[in-house]
Design an enzyme around this catalytic site. Structure first.
Site, mmCIF file in Angstrom:
data_model
loop_
_atom_site.group_PDB
_atom_site.id
_atom_site.type_symbol
_atom_site.label_atom_id
_atom_site.label_comp_id
_atom_site.label_asym_id
_atom_site.label_seq_id
_atom_site.Cartn_x
_atom_site.Cartn_y
_atom_site.Cartn_z
ATOM 1 N N LYS A 200 0.829 -1.213 0.000
ATOM 2 C CA LYS A 200 0.000 0.000 0.000
ATOM 3 C C LYS A 200 0.860 1.258 0.000
ATOM 4 C CE LYS A 200 -1.721 -1.395 3.913
ATOM 5 N NZ LYS A 200 -2.445 -1.537 5.157
ATOM 6 N N GLY A 355 10.497 0.091 9.429
ATOM 7 C CA GLY A 355 9.872 1.370 9.778
ATOM 8 C C GLY A 355 10.908 2.441 10.076
HETATM 9 P P1 ADP Z 1 8.093 -3.995 3.213
HETATM 10 O O1 ADP Z 1 7.814 -4.972 4.339
HETATM 11 O O2 ADP Z 1 9.302 -4.387 2.428
HETATM 12 O O3 ADP Z 1 8.115 -2.578 3.680
HETATM 13 P P2 ADP Z 1 5.305 -3.946 2.505
HETATM 14 O O4 ADP Z 1 5.013 -4.478 3.857
HETATM 15 O O5 ADP Z 1 4.866 -2.575 2.193
HETATM 16 O O6 ADP Z 1 6.879 -4.106 2.186
HETATM 17 O O7 ADP Z 1 4.632 -4.859 1.393
HETATM 18 C C1 ADP Z 1 4.975 -6.208 1.215
HETATM 19 C C2 ADP Z 1 3.804 -6.974 0.636
HETATM 20 O O8 ADP Z 1 3.276 -6.352 -0.523
HETATM 21 C C3 ADP Z 1 4.203 -8.361 0.224
HETATM 22 O O9 ADP Z 1 3.732 -9.283 1.158
HETATM 23 C C4 ADP Z 1 3.561 -8.537 -1.158
HETATM 24 O O10 ADP Z 1 2.854 -9.754 -1.304
HETATM 25 C C5 ADP Z 1 2.629 -7.356 -1.252
HETATM 26 N N1 ADP Z 1 2.393 -6.940 -2.643
HETATM 27 C C6 ADP Z 1 3.318 -6.577 -3.549
HETATM 28 N N2 ADP Z 1 2.745 -6.329 -4.731
HETATM 29 C C7 ADP Z 1 1.410 -6.511 -4.589
HETATM 30 C C8 ADP Z 1 0.274 -6.405 -5.468
HETATM 31 N N3 ADP Z 1 0.425 -6.058 -6.727
HETATM 32 N N4 ADP Z 1 -0.937 -6.685 -4.945
HETATM 33 C C9 ADP Z 1 -1.063 -7.054 -3.653
HETATM 34 N N5 ADP Z 1 -0.051 -7.169 -2.776
HETATM 35 C C10 ADP Z 1 1.190 -6.899 -3.235
#
Ligand code: ADP
Ligand code: MG
Length: 377
Positions: A200, A355
């Site tokens: 998101k 974070g």
């Molecule tokens: P990080 O932990 O690296 O900061 P986030 O927590 O913001 O990353 O997001 C990671 C998640 O986003 C992953 O579990 C992945 O499955 C999901 N994700 C990535 N692309 C999509 C998409 N197109 N639709 C839904 N979920 C997604």
């Protein structure tokens, strides 16, 4: 430049309170990934070689101020002993008589692990009385818990303030985080390519806005891209779109920020859901990354947990690994993705704090870093 006090300035040997982030993923009592423990070994080796008795403190999970068996640090104690090839003593409570007595009787080089700090509500409340109790356990304070530095918790904020200013420092891990994240925020070289993905936009707006001001190119992928594409008026089917963030996405696209903001040209779609960046986007993003001198990456390009939608993330991981650039990756799932790609050892710096690294990139002051700052240049 932010500079923090380092352990070379401490009057060692001395009894050390060592705040770490041993918030490891657990499967029952089994540690699924011990990286966070392994990363503290360098600082621990130095402290022990200098003859310091070391009292180690960490949080684990969110016990919310109550003693809960599933959040015990006991499994960590066993693994740490294995990794140190040394006995690790144990205090079943991080404050009180047992902890004090055991901390006091440690010999040079001996290690004591305290039970979870968050079993006491005073930790998250940044409570002074709780900090005073922790303060009784040691003569100097060392912080390597970068992942917790964006929280004003007692062991991060109130506690170091109780020590004279020449008796507190960041450990080797914290110093390295600050060094590499500043290569990103100070943009020591260009082009600077930022890569942002994940589920998101919400929660990543400030870092995103900071990056479009700092970077030359911002490549957007993952679920985050859906919201940007929707902001351009394209129907995204049933895909994850962060409706509350469409306006911000539109503003970022229309704004006159420094960076060129690049959206995916194609997607891998399943049942009307965009779940990964497509092959054209993969090669376009890889080419941009290949030309970079600094790369900062947060957030996977697709639902990489499923093999069918991991290709974009893996292609980007390869490009980041192969770039002739300072490369920094942060974020829980991003780090997991890079590790599973097999390219982790070719990334300049993998941030231990998701974070915290994003808040740092966004230019926010992290309480745990602020308290350790020395005369900056
Ligand atoms: P990080 O932990 O690296 O900061 P986030 O927590 O913001 O990353 O997001 C990671 C998640 O986003 C992953 O579990 C992945 O499955 C999901 N994700 C990535 N692309 C999509 C998409 N197109 N639709 C839904 N979920 C997604
Ligand atoms: Mg995450």
């Amino acid at each position: 430049m932010i500079r923090i006090k380092t352990i070379d300035h401490l009057p060692l040997p001395a009894r050390v309170f060592y705040r770490v982030d041993y918030n490891v993923p657990l499967e029952g009592a089994r540690i699924a990934d011990a990286t966070r423990i392994e990363e503290t070994l360098r600082t621990l080796r130095i402290l022990r070689e200098k003859g310091c008795p070391v009292v180690i403190a960490s949080h684990l999970g969110r016990p919310k101020g109550e003693r809960k068996a599933k959040y015990s640090l006991e499994p960590v104690r066993a693994r740490l002993a294995e990794l140190l090839s040394a006995d690790v003593q144990w205090a079943s409570d991080c404050i009180g008589d047992e902890a004090r007595q055991k901390a006091n009787s440690l010999l040079p080089g001996q290690v004591l692990l305290l039970e979870n700090l968050r079993f006491h509500a005073g930790e998250e409340a940044n409570d002074d009385a709780f900090a005073h109790e922790l303060h009784e356990l040691a003569d100097v304070y060392v912080n390597d818990a970068f992942g917790a530095c964006h929280r004003a918790h007692a062991s991060i904020d109130a506690l170091p303030r109780l020590f004279p200013s020449d008796r507190i420092a960041g450990g080797l891990l914290l110093a390295r985080e600050i060094e590499f994240l500043q290569k990103v925020t100070n943009v020591t070289e260009r082009p600077f390519v930022a890569l942002l993905g994940g589920a998101k936009i919400a929660g990543k707006i400030e870092p995103l806005e900071a990056l479009v001001r700092l970077a030359d190119t911002v490549l957007i992928g993952g679920g985050m891209a859906n919201t940007f594409v929707a902001a351009k008026g394209v129907a995204m089917g049933a895909s994850l779109v962060d409706k509350g963030s469409i306006d911000v996405a539109g503003r970022i696209l229309d704004g006159n920020a420094r960076a060129e903001v690049v959206l995916p040209a194609d997607f891998v779609v399943d049942n009307m859901l965009a779940l990964d960046i497509g092959p054209r986007t993969e090669s376009e993003y890889a080419a941009k990354i290949a030309g970079a001198r600094i790369v900062f990456w947060n957030g996977p390009m697709g639902v990489f947990e499923k093999e069918a939608f991991a290709k974009g993330t893996m292609a980007v991981a390869r490009a980041v690994a192969e770039a002739d650039a300072t490369t920094v990756v942060g974020g829980g799932e991003s780090v997991e993705a890079v590790k599973s790609s097999g390219f982790a050892d070719r990334i300049t710096h993998i941030s231990t704090g998701g974070g915290a690294s994003l808040e740092f990139i966004a230019g926010e002051a992290l309480p745990g870093v602020e308290v350790l700052r020395t005369g900056d240049q």
